[in-house]
Design an enzyme around this catalytic site. Structure first.
Site, PDB file in Angstrom:
ATOM      1  N   TYR A   1     -15.102  -2.137   7.908  1.00 31.99           N
ATOM      2  CA  TYR A   1     -13.683  -1.826   8.095  1.00 31.99           C
ATOM      3  C   TYR A   1     -13.263  -2.192   9.529  1.00 31.99           C
ATOM      4  O   TYR A   1     -12.226  -2.835   9.749  1.00 31.99           O
ATOM      5  CB  TYR A   1     -13.487  -0.339   7.816  1.00 31.99           C
ATOM      6  CG  TYR A   1     -12.113   0.224   8.067  1.00 31.99           C
ATOM      7  CD1 TYR A   1     -10.990  -0.304   7.458  1.00 31.99           C
ATOM      8  CD2 TYR A   1     -11.956   1.344   8.897  1.00 31.99           C
ATOM      9  CE1 TYR A   1      -9.737   0.253   7.670  1.00 31.99           C
ATOM     10  CE2 TYR A   1     -10.715   1.907   9.112  1.00 31.99           C
ATOM     11  CZ  TYR A   1      -9.597   1.352   8.504  1.00 31.99           C
ATOM     12  OH  TYR A   1      -8.360   1.910   8.710  1.00 31.99           O
TER      13      TYR A   1
ATOM     14  N   ASP B   1      -0.076  -7.497  -5.936  1.00 28.64           N
ATOM     15  CA  ASP B   1      -1.455  -7.686  -5.500  1.00 28.64           C
ATOM     16  C   ASP B   1      -1.382  -8.571  -4.264  1.00 28.64           C
ATOM     17  O   ASP B   1      -0.955  -9.723  -4.344  1.00 28.64           O
ATOM     18  CB  ASP B   1      -2.257  -8.364  -6.617  1.00 28.64           C
ATOM     19  CG  ASP B   1      -3.704  -8.587  -6.192  1.00 28.64           C
ATOM     20  OD1 ASP B   1      -4.036  -8.328  -5.015  1.00 28.64           O
ATOM     21  OD2 ASP B   1      -4.492  -9.020  -7.059  1.00 28.64           O
TER      22      ASP B   1
ATOM     23  N   GLY C   1      -0.315   4.847  -0.953  1.00 26.69           N
ATOM     24  CA  GLY C   1      -1.418   5.420  -0.177  1.00 26.69           C
ATOM     25  C   GLY C   1      -0.977   6.628   0.638  1.00 26.69           C
ATOM     26  O   GLY C   1       0.192   7.035   0.578  1.00 26.69           O
ATOM     27  N   GLN C   2      -1.903   7.180   1.398  1.00 24.32           N
ATOM     28  CA  GLN C   2      -1.627   8.407   2.162  1.00 24.32           C
ATOM     29  C   GLN C   2      -0.434   8.226   3.106  1.00 24.32           C
ATOM     30  O   GLN C   2       0.489   9.045   3.121  1.00 24.32           O
ATOM     31  CB  GLN C   2      -2.860   8.817   2.979  1.00 24.32           C
ATOM     32  CG  GLN C   2      -2.674  10.131   3.731  1.00 24.32           C
ATOM     33  CD  GLN C   2      -3.647  10.310   4.902  1.00 24.32           C
ATOM     34  OE1 GLN C   2      -4.312   9.364   5.321  1.00 24.32           O
ATOM     35  NE2 GLN C   2      -3.711  11.517   5.424  1.00 24.32           N
TER      36      GLN C   2
ATOM     37  N   LYS D   1     -10.521  -4.887  10.988  1.00 26.88           N
ATOM     38  CA  LYS D   1      -9.377  -4.473  11.819  1.00 26.88           C
ATOM     39  C   LYS D   1      -9.327  -5.273  13.129  1.00 26.88           C
ATOM     40  O   LYS D   1      -8.238  -5.556  13.651  1.00 26.88           O
ATOM     41  CB  LYS D   1      -9.421  -2.969  12.081  1.00 26.88           C
ATOM     42  CG  LYS D   1      -9.031  -2.144  10.846  1.00 26.88           C
ATOM     43  CD  LYS D   1      -7.618  -2.490  10.355  1.00 26.88           C
ATOM     44  CE  LYS D   1      -7.203  -1.770   9.098  1.00 26.88           C
ATOM     45  NZ  LYS D   1      -5.915  -2.232   8.565  1.00 26.88           N
TER      46      LYS D   1
ATOM     47  N   GLY E   1       0.829  -1.214   0.000  1.00 26.80           N
ATOM     48  CA  GLY E   1       0.000   0.000   0.000  1.00 26.80           C
ATOM     49  C   GLY E   1       0.854   1.252   0.000  1.00 26.80           C
ATOM     50  O   GLY E   1       0.489   2.274   0.584  1.00 26.80           O
TER      51      GLY E   1
HETATM   52  C1  AKB Z   1     -10.822   6.102   8.169  1.00 30.98           C
HETATM   53  O1  AKB Z   1     -11.375   7.199   8.384  1.00 30.98           O
HETATM   54  O2  AKB Z   1     -11.402   5.119   7.707  1.00 30.98           O
HETATM   55  C2  AKB Z   1      -9.360   5.966   8.540  1.00 30.98           C
HETATM   56  C3  AKB Z   1      -9.167   5.429   9.918  1.00 30.98           C
HETATM   57  C4  AKB Z   1      -9.527   6.226  11.090  1.00 30.98           C
HETATM   58  O3  AKB Z   1      -8.707   4.333  10.052  1.00 30.98           O
HETATM   59  N1  AKB Z   1      -8.707   7.234   8.414  1.00 30.98           N
END
Ligand code: AKB
Length: 317
Positions: free
Chosen positions: A142, A52, A11-12, A146, A8
């Site tokens: 998400y 990938d 990415g940012q 995590k 990644g």
């Molecule tokens: C998001 O906003 O999804 C991310 C995070 C807080 O993990 N920046």
């Protein structure tokens, strides 16, 4: 010299992390990887390869061919994109992490650092000064992925003695690469609009308080944890934060530099995600076990963001 592979890396966080790691460890020793075409800066002082993360053969080959010691697995689908496409979040975040941890186990790598997020917490978590070890029952896809990362990594530590480490990143603010698909992205977009239009419409309500940090602190926390003495770590997953603010408070701080700046609010689906996350974090465990301490507070971050971005965009303020 330690050799590090970063996923990644366009990415940012990856974009800036790779640069700092290369200064420290040498360009050739930090392999930047990603699925898309990289920004030009990534190719300047070290290798970049398309990877990938769902292709385990390619991952194993790269780790062996480049004699990698540590993998920093940054590739991840963030919260807002994850709500739009939960299946993609599952594949990238869960199956991607599975592939990384299996590669570390099979090939005997030294360490895997896989970031987590404040998204691992949920509505039943205490939202004020959220402790390190507390209930995590997220309601976003998400967040669910995590929690998997944290528990799976910790299981591999217990079962196979794999050196797994993870940070629960708060929202990260930066002036280089844009964040993409997150709920905290407003805290970056607001600076571009403040400089370009003197006006910003925020997708979160004015009083939505969230934990945040500036990119130099984010990079510092990542490298400090990576380099921390394994023997001193009692935990494997750590809260890290620098400050918390609401969109209204951030706008107020920006107005100290751009007095005509205006903000209005049109909360969308991301409001519900933000409302399920902590408002502030207790990161004392990271402070005790590996000496974590941020350098930037809110005024210092705002000043430096405006300075860097105005130069990058060629705009006066
Ligand atoms: C998001 O906003 O999804 C991310 C995070 C807080 O993990 N920046």
């Amino acid at each position: 010299m330690t050799r590090i592979l970063v996923t990644g890396s366009y990415g940012q966080i990856g974009t800036e992390l790779v640069g700092v790691l290369r200064k420290k460890y040498g360009g050739e020793n930090v392999l930047a990887t990603g699925r898309k075409k990289p920004p030009a800066i990534l190719n300047e002082d070290g290798p970049y390869y398309r990877l990938d993360i769902l292709d385990e053969n390619q991952l194993h080959t790269m780790l062996v061919d480049y004699d990698i010691d540590i993998i920093i697995h940054n590739a991840s689908v963030l919260s807002a994109t994850g709500e739009k496409n939960p299946q993609l979040a599952y594949r990238t975040n869960v199956e991607g992490t599975y592939n990384v941890m299996e590669a570390v186990r099979i090939l005997g790598l030294e360490q895997a650092l896989v970031p987590s997020s404040i998204a691992a917490f949920g509505p039943s978590t205490p939202r004020d000064n959220t402790p390190n070890d507390v209930i995590t029952r997220p309601t976003s896809m998400y967040g669910v992925t995590k929690v998997f990362v944290e528990l799976f990594g910790e299981y591999y530590k217990l079962r196979y003695d794999i050196d797994f480490r993870s940070l629960r990143y708060p929202g990260v603010i930066s002036a280089e690469a844009l964040p993409g698909g997150g709920t905290t992205d407003y805290a970056v977009a607001i600076f571009y609009e403040a400089l370009k239009e003197k006006k910003y419409t925020c997708f979160l309500g004015p009083d939505t308080r969230l934990p945040m940090m500036f990119m130099p602190d984010c990079i510092k926390s990542t490298i400090d944890l990576m380099e921390a003495d394994n023997e001193k770590l009692k935990h494997r997953t750590f809260n890290v934060t620098a400050f918390s603010f609401t969109p209204a408070e951030l706008a107020e701080e920006i107005r100290k530099h751009i007095p005509e700046f205006e903000i209005d609010y049109e909360p969308d689906f991301r409001q519900q995600i933000a409302d399920s996350w902590p408002m502030s974090l207790d990161d004392s465990v990271a402070r005790e076990e590996w000496g974590w301490k941020p350098d930037y507070d809110l005024p210092a971050m705002v000043e430096e963001m405006l300075e860097k971005l105005s130069k990058k965009l060629g705009l006066e303020y």
